[in-house]
Design a protein around this motif. Structure first.
Motif, mmCIF file in Angstrom:
data_model
loop_
_atom_site.group_PDB
_atom_site.id
_atom_site.type_symbol
_atom_site.label_atom_id
_atom_site.label_comp_id
_atom_site.label_asym_id
_atom_site.label_seq_id
_atom_site.Cartn_x
_atom_site.Cartn_y
_atom_site.Cartn_z
ATOM 1 N N CYS A 1 1.094 4.070 -2.971
ATOM 2 C CA CYS A 1 0.838 5.509 -2.759
ATOM 3 C C CYS A 1 1.983 6.351 -3.331
ATOM 4 O O CYS A 1 1.746 7.368 -3.998
ATOM 5 C CB CYS A 1 0.633 5.804 -1.277
ATOM 6 S SG CYS A 1 -0.982 5.265 -0.655
ATOM 7 N N MET B 1 0.844 -1.203 0.000
ATOM 8 C CA MET B 1 0.000 0.000 0.000
ATOM 9 C C MET B 1 0.877 1.250 0.000
ATOM 10 O O MET B 1 0.612 2.195 -0.756
ATOM 11 C CB MET B 1 -0.925 -0.016 1.216
ATOM 12 C CG MET B 1 -1.833 1.199 1.315
ATOM 13 S SD MET B 1 -2.945 1.112 2.748
ATOM 14 C CE MET B 1 -1.768 1.400 4.084
ATOM 15 N N GLY C 1 -6.565 1.252 -0.381
ATOM 16 C CA GLY C 1 -6.104 1.156 0.993
ATOM 17 C C GLY C 1 -6.360 -0.237 1.551
ATOM 18 O O GLY C 1 -6.397 -1.214 0.791
ATOM 19 N N ASN D 1 -6.288 -1.103 7.984
ATOM 20 C CA ASN D 1 -5.437 0.082 8.182
ATOM 21 C C ASN D 1 -6.102 1.029 9.192
ATOM 22 O O ASN D 1 -6.472 2.152 8.883
ATOM 23 C CB ASN D 1 -5.211 0.746 6.826
ATOM 24 C CG ASN D 1 -4.306 1.972 6.888
ATOM 25 O OD1 ASN D 1 -3.560 2.158 7.848
ATOM 26 N ND2 ASN D 1 -4.394 2.816 5.869
ATOM 27 N N ALA E 1 -4.587 6.714 0.025
ATOM 28 C CA ALA E 1 -5.168 5.417 0.369
ATOM 29 C C ALA E 1 -6.634 5.584 0.752
ATOM 30 O O ALA E 1 -6.985 6.476 1.526
ATOM 31 C CB ALA E 1 -4.395 4.787 1.526
#
Lengths: 231, 231
Positions: free
Chosen positions: A122, A118, A203, A207, A134
């Motif tokens: 990004c 991730m 995302g 998270n 995200a």
């Protein structure tokens, strides 16, 4: 590559004796996990931590001196401001030496579950599009409230809950923070207000942003799964 | 007052040996908690449970025979259909004796955290507006995806994640299920497609839908807080 880790909390909302970025998750302060995700990603990645001035000593004691030198030497700190945008602006001041095409991820200190793909996605999106934010699609059906008390169904596949990292080209982020004033719920909102397009990156549902004691308990449950998968 | 408890799962998604409505939460099957919230709300409230035909015997054994008679006698069961809308339609067939102004809450079997004021508010809203649908505002910043890959910030205060109960006047729900075909992600969507306005009611962030093992673990954490507050 750089990361700007913003630790907003002074603990009042969390109700704990320690500010939430310092509470223990799987044997380490939450912010240490967050830092390690970025420091492990690339050996040249620089980190700026922005935190209320009262807690910068605590940050050195509880976190930095427990990191090995190759990690500790890549961390700078600065005091936060009254609003989150002030804090980010203070952090950006420490990254002035970076070229326009550098990539800066703004990250909540209390999001320790930043998995490596991730983060990489990004940064990649920011390199390509100027921004990489995200976000996850809503798992619930969504309705939009209408004036007068009614509501209307909206397509949940089009709506994304925004997380961090929110990663930008340095010039995009600098331009936004020098031209736009006022408060925004996130950096994407501010950068958008400055006229830049916002590119979303997939995302992760795990998270988590750890803001309540229940979040911390959930984080403890999820941590072994995360560690097994990514660490 | 009536409640139509829809137990969709046959366990495949949950990955457990038991369908998810039967997994243990704080010493009882999840669906038993859900049922008790409604049965405790009002002594005349009737409940219809709709479940895959293969599990109706299990439901009697694991749940109904553990309830005291005053509760057990108010529960009817019927077999679900291939789609969720078929299941709701089968459940409505058992509530044909209710008058047009009766209030029917459609509830996910796997939402055991249905607190009494929320249930009462959903029934009240249905009496007044024809519908009362539990929903919570988004806690995250929201962005809407745009064609071509961009996104735009939307006001998160206007967007609500829909939960259950979704409560309707009997005539509204019957009219909707007799005139509208096709699949919808929730009853509010179907009722809206039939031309009725949807009134939102303040839901609860702890009103979890238990669909994964992590959800169940979180539910175990939250249960003592819920029980202390409401039971």
């Amino acid at each position: 590559l750089a990361a700007l880790i913003v630790a907003g909390g002074t603990g009042t909302r969390f109700g704990a004796p320690l500010p939430k970025q310092f509470v223990n998750l799987a044997g380490k302060p939450v912010i240490q996990h967050t830092l390690e995700r970025f420091l492990e990603l690339h050996p040249a990645l620089q980190v700026v931590v922005v935190m209320h001035a009262d807690f910068l000593d605590m940050f050195q004691d509880l976190v930095v001196r427990h990191l090995h030198d190759a990690f500790a030497s890549r961390i700078e700190t600065t005091a936060g401001g009254p609003q989150r945008t002030d804090s980010v602006r203070n952090g950006l001041a420490l990254l002035q030496h970076l070229p326009a095409e550098a990539l800066i991820a703004v990250q909540d200190a209390v999001r320790p579950f930043a998995n490596p793909p991730m983060l990489a996605a990004c940064y990649m999106a920011a390199a390509k599009h100027g921004s990489g934010v995200a976000a996850v699609a809503s798992k619930s059906s969504l309705r939009q409230a209408l004036p007068g008390g009614g509501s209307v169904a909206v397509d949940r596949d089009l709506f994304f809950a925004v997380q961090t990292p929110q990663t930008f080209r340095a010039d995009v982020l600098r331009h936004s923070y020098t031209t736009v004033r006022g408060e925004f719920t996130d950096d994407a909102g501010l950068v958008e207000a400055a006229g830049h397009a916002i590119h979303l990156v997939t995302g992760a549902y795990d998270n988590l942003k750890i803001t309540t004691p229940e979040d911390l308990q959930l984080a403890e449950l999820l941590w072994p799964l995360f560690a097994q998968k990514w660490l």
